[in-house]
Design an enzyme around this catalytic site. Structure first.
Site, PDB file in Angstrom:
ATOM      1  N   ASP B  12     -50.974 -62.921   7.283  1.00  0.00           N
ATOM      2  CA  ASP B  12     -51.753 -63.183   6.076  1.00  0.00           C
ATOM      3  C   ASP B  12     -50.829 -63.822   5.050  1.00  0.00           C
ATOM      4  OD1 ASP B  12     -53.761 -63.169   4.234  1.00  0.00           O
ATOM      5  OD2 ASP B  12     -53.699 -61.007   3.853  1.00  0.00           O
ATOM      6  N   ASP B 107     -56.041 -68.865   5.602  1.00  0.00           N
ATOM      7  CA  ASP B 107     -54.670 -68.360   5.464  1.00  0.00           C
ATOM      8  C   ASP B 107     -54.452 -67.039   6.179  1.00  0.00           C
ATOM      9  OD1 ASP B 107     -56.352 -66.956   3.709  1.00  0.00           O
ATOM     10  OD2 ASP B 107     -54.633 -66.345   2.505  1.00  0.00           O
ATOM     11  N   GLU B 108     -55.276 -66.754   7.171  1.00  0.00           N
ATOM     12  CA  GLU B 108     -55.215 -65.425   7.759  1.00  0.00           C
ATOM     13  C   GLU B 108     -55.687 -65.506   9.208  1.00  0.00           C
ATOM     14  OE1 GLU B 108     -57.421 -61.227   6.687  1.00  0.00           O
ATOM     15  OE2 GLU B 108     -57.878 -63.008   5.549  1.00  0.00           O
TER      16      GLU B 108
END
Lengths: 369, 442
Positions: B12, B107-108
């Site tokens: 993350d 983003d994860e």
């Protein structure tokens, strides 16, 4: 009303009437058959307001007392079917209708004859005359391609065009299209004012009453309906409203790839390969190379299959895929032993020539759009 | 064969959008920064830097409120094309280690590194290598959680944020979970948390002690699920391609919009945007739903299922504008569009004879002119999309959207099918006009 009728004749007539008469309807009277005895014939009338039938029994019938009675079509049919005697006697008694055969009898309740819709008799004026076989053969070649779901939309019927000495029928469900025509004396009647889209159910009933292909039958169009008259039946179908797709534009005039194959062999091999394709997204790929057609199919759950046949093909290697069911539907009706397939791209329509005046267009299945 | 008991990684990025902006503008370093929509006009925070978080600023908070908490806050409008580009780099790094990558957002992602020992090392080595690669290639910091299941891995990545790196071994799961509030469990929202609290349950340990049947009875299927999670039981696999059920886009307007014409243009923009995203993902959709919210917050939805799957914006728009006509007049606060019933473009696709199939079940759908136009758009779409990916999404847009600002979300998101993104098109500077009869040169 009092009538004597051969049981088998009456049973046949009622079975036909029951293909029109709804078993359930918000208008209860429509579930009945109207029996009209007059002169030396018994007439059965049934309608669901979209399709109507008037069927005459003129042989092996004896009218003792003319009259009209309206009874449940299903119940009457079931009794006539299950009676054991050779003849059936129908006799109205006040509000009831007594039916007898041999020693057995039933007394059926009747409905008010005045409530039964009027089915106007066939009007010979302006009607075309043609051979039954001409009509039924065109229906068989096209109606299967019509959209299937019940509805009142333009593609749920067969487009019937009359003109220039030709009777033409077209049907499509948007994925495939069948078009056939046959010569007909188009001067014998009055051409319909607009394109007539006959509901598929109507065309089926027309074919059913035209049991003898050599019979001369009559065909008439009015603003709202189409009628057919045979020796002992009159059938009317309300025309579908709406605009039929502009089909002429989707029939390719010229094609890059052109091959000829044995129709029944091709049908067999397609069925063979189709065994491997799943239930959804069925596709059989046609790969053409000079002199040879490879059919192949696969599905994740079953595996893959290949079949080959010799064909007349001179072009460069080409490929196209179709839903096998669609192609087989057409090949089943092929008139000639040889079928011709033409197409341009693997995403453009495939044109099958199934007879001299019989074109069948199938849209391909594109894999990897 | 991987014998590691902890093959699941959750990676993350720390304050992703804000970190990208700070990286690109060193003057922002150390300052409280948020990426989001403007304070006037219902903007909300999309991401907050760690210095901003110290003031209590959180994502999804109205920007106006964030400014009250932290008057010196720097509000940066988002640049999603930039974040998407960074995201691609990050996902590429993941895939260099394992093919089992399940992105959750830009983003994860979850990674399953089972069986990667010989090629890449054990999960800890892979986790460290990924952190190092991301920092080297993007200059951004990621937090990594490593565990035996998705739930625990996600919990782990959050524990030492920012710049976190945490492994939770199976034997430690109970100890780690026990004191956490029930709201740490994925699937326990504020409402469920409140109901649990009414039952005297605040921590995961307390939830785990309840009989499973009782939780299942009170909360239905999700009860059994949260009870399992409270025991650290999570059998979900890492699936590289999640089965996406729908794509949607909705916008709360800075000011309520009354004009139907304006609303239609917004819908067209949404249709173009979602169609682009579907094409980008290799998908097509069939079911079009619009969502409209009135100033009273009364919310209506209307749905129409096309007779064919498509990923052409104007096709969705034909249906969407009819749906808009079916909702009562009045100013709208929010308008949204969802495309569902998705399928892969690679699934065999039955061709249609009459363009977009004027079928039985539909009211007279597209006019033949519209259908032909849509067919042409469909043919040139692959080419146009290449231009859009190269020069920015706004490089080719429908003429009716020319010269307009793209609708921005409350977090400042733009669909890019409006004027805003056009400025990014290099050289040309203006929207390219294309004659649709001529597919663009490859």
């Amino acid at each position: 009303m009092k009538v004597l009728c051969a049981r088998e004749k009456l049973r046949e007539g009622l079975a036909l009437a029951n293909s029109v008469i709804p078993s359930k309807s918000p208008k209860a009277v429509l579930t009945n058959v109207c029996l009209i005895a007059s002169g030396d014939m018994l007439e059965l009338v049934g309608t669901d307001l979209d399709v109507s039938l008037r069927f005459r029994i003129t042989e092996q019938v004896k009218v003792i007392e003319a009259g009209t009675v309206v009874v449940s079509a299903r119940v009457l049919h079931d009794f006539v079917r299950d009676f054991a005697g050779e003849t059936v006697e129908l006799d109205t008694r006040e509000q009831n209708c007594v039916i007898k055969s041999g020693e057995d009898s039933a007394e059926l309740v009747t409905a008010d004859a005045d409530e039964f819709p009027v089915v106007a008799p066939f009007d010979d004026a302006g009607a075309f005359s043609l051979q039954a076989g001409t009509f039924t053969s065109l229906v068989n070649k096209t109606a299967f391609a019509a959209a299937r779901e019940q509805g009142r939309y333009a593609m749920h019927g067969v487009l019937v065009e009359i003109g220039d000495g030709l009777l033409k029928m077209v049907a499509t469900d948007g994925r495939r299209l069948a078009l056939a025509h046959a010569p007909m004396d188009t001067a014998s009647g009055t051409k319909p004012q607009k394109a007539s889209i006959v509901p598929t159910r109507g065309t089926q009933l027309f074919s059913r009453v035209m049991s003898d292909p050599l019979d001369q039958v009559k065909l008439t169009f009015t603003e709202a309906q189409v009628g057919v008259k045979t020796r002992n039946a009159e059938v009317f179908a309300r025309l579908l409203e709406g605009e039929f797709p502009r089909y002429a534009a989707v029939i390719p005039a010229e094609s890059k790839n052109y091959c000829e194959a044995d129709a029944s062999l091709l049908e067999r091999k397609i069925r063979l390969v189709a065994n491997v394709t799943g239930d959804e997204a069925r596709a059989v790929r046609f790969s053409l190379s000079p002199g040879r057609l490879e059919l192949s199919g696969h599905s994740a759950g079953r595996g893959e299959a290949h079949a080959f046949l010799q064909v007349e093909y001179k072009g460069t290697d080409a490929e196209i895929a179709f839903n096998p069911d669609y192609v087989v539907d057409g090949l089943k009706n092929s008139e000639s032993g040889i079928v011709k397939l033409e197409f341009n791209e693997k995403t453009s329509p495939g044109k099958f020539l199934l007879g001299e005046n019989y074109i069948y267009i199938v849209m391909p299945i594109t894999i990897d759009a | 064969m991987n014998l590691s008991p902890t093959p699941i990684l959750h990676v993350d990025m720390d304050a992703f959008y804000a970190s990208v902006e700070v990286r690109d503008d060193p003057s922002l370093a150390g300052r409280p920064v948020v990426v989001g929509g403007a304070a006037n006009g219902r903007g909300v925070v999309a991401a907050a830097s760690y210095p901003a978080r110290r003031f209590g600023v959180r994502s999804a908070m109205p920007t106006a409120e964030a400014l009250r908490l932290c008057p010196e806050l720097v509000v940066v409008p988002p640049n999603f094309e930039k974040y998407t580009a960074e995201s691609r780099k990050i996902m590429r790094i993941f895939r260099a280690y394992t093919p089992l990558v399940e992105p959750l957002s830009l983003d994860e992602a979850f990674l399953d590194v089972t069986g990667c020992e010989l090629s890449s090392g054990d999960p800890l080595e892979i986790g460290r290598a990924i952190k190092r690669d991301i920092l080297r290639e993007t200059g951004l910091v990621a937090s990594v959680g490593i565990a035996s299941s998705k739930f625990i891995a996600k919990l782990a990545s959050d524990m030492d944020k920012p710049d976190g790196f945490r492994v939770i071994l199976p034997d430690d799961v109970q100890t780690v979970l026990a004191p956490l509030p029930v709201s740490s469990i994925f699937g326990v929202g504020p409402r469920t948390a409140k109901r649990l609290e009414a039952m005297g349950v605040r921590t995961i340990a307390e939830l785990a002690r309840l009989p499973r049947d009782e939780v299942a009875k009170r909360f239905g299927a999700s009860g059994a699920w949260i009870h399992d999670l409270a025991h650290g039981i999570d059998t979900r696999r890492v699936t590289p391609r999640r089965d996406e059920k729908s794509y949607s886009l909705e916008r709360t307007f800075p000011k309520d919009i009354h004009s139907r014409e304006e609303l239609r243009l917004r819908l067209l923009e949404f249709c173009e945007e979602l169609a682009f995203r579907l094409r980008d993902a290799g998908l097509r959709g069939r079911t079009v739903t619009i969502k409209a919210r009135y100033p009273s917050f009364k919310t209506l939805t209307r749905t129409h299922t096309l007779s064919f799957s498509t990923n052409v914006g104007v096709r969705f728009y034909s249906a969407a504008r009819e749906l808009l006509d079916r909702i009562p007049q009045g100013p709208l606060r929010l308008l949204g569009l969802q495309i569902a019933n998705l399928d892969d473009v690679r699934t065999p696709h039955q061709g249609m004879l009459f363009g977009s199939n004027p079928t039985e079940t539909e009211a007279p759908a597209e006019s033949p002119e519209r259908a032909r136009f849509a067919d042409r758009i469909e043919r040139v779409s692959p080419g146009l999309d290449r231009l859009r990916r190269k020069y920015g999404r706004g490089v080719v847009i429908p003429a009716s959207l020319l010269g307009r600002e793209a609708s921005t979300g409350r977090d400042g998101t733009t669909g890019a099918f409006g004027g805003a993104a056009r400025a990014e098109a290099p050289e040309s500077g203006a929207t390219t006009e294309l004659d649709l009869d001529e597919p663009p040169a490859e």
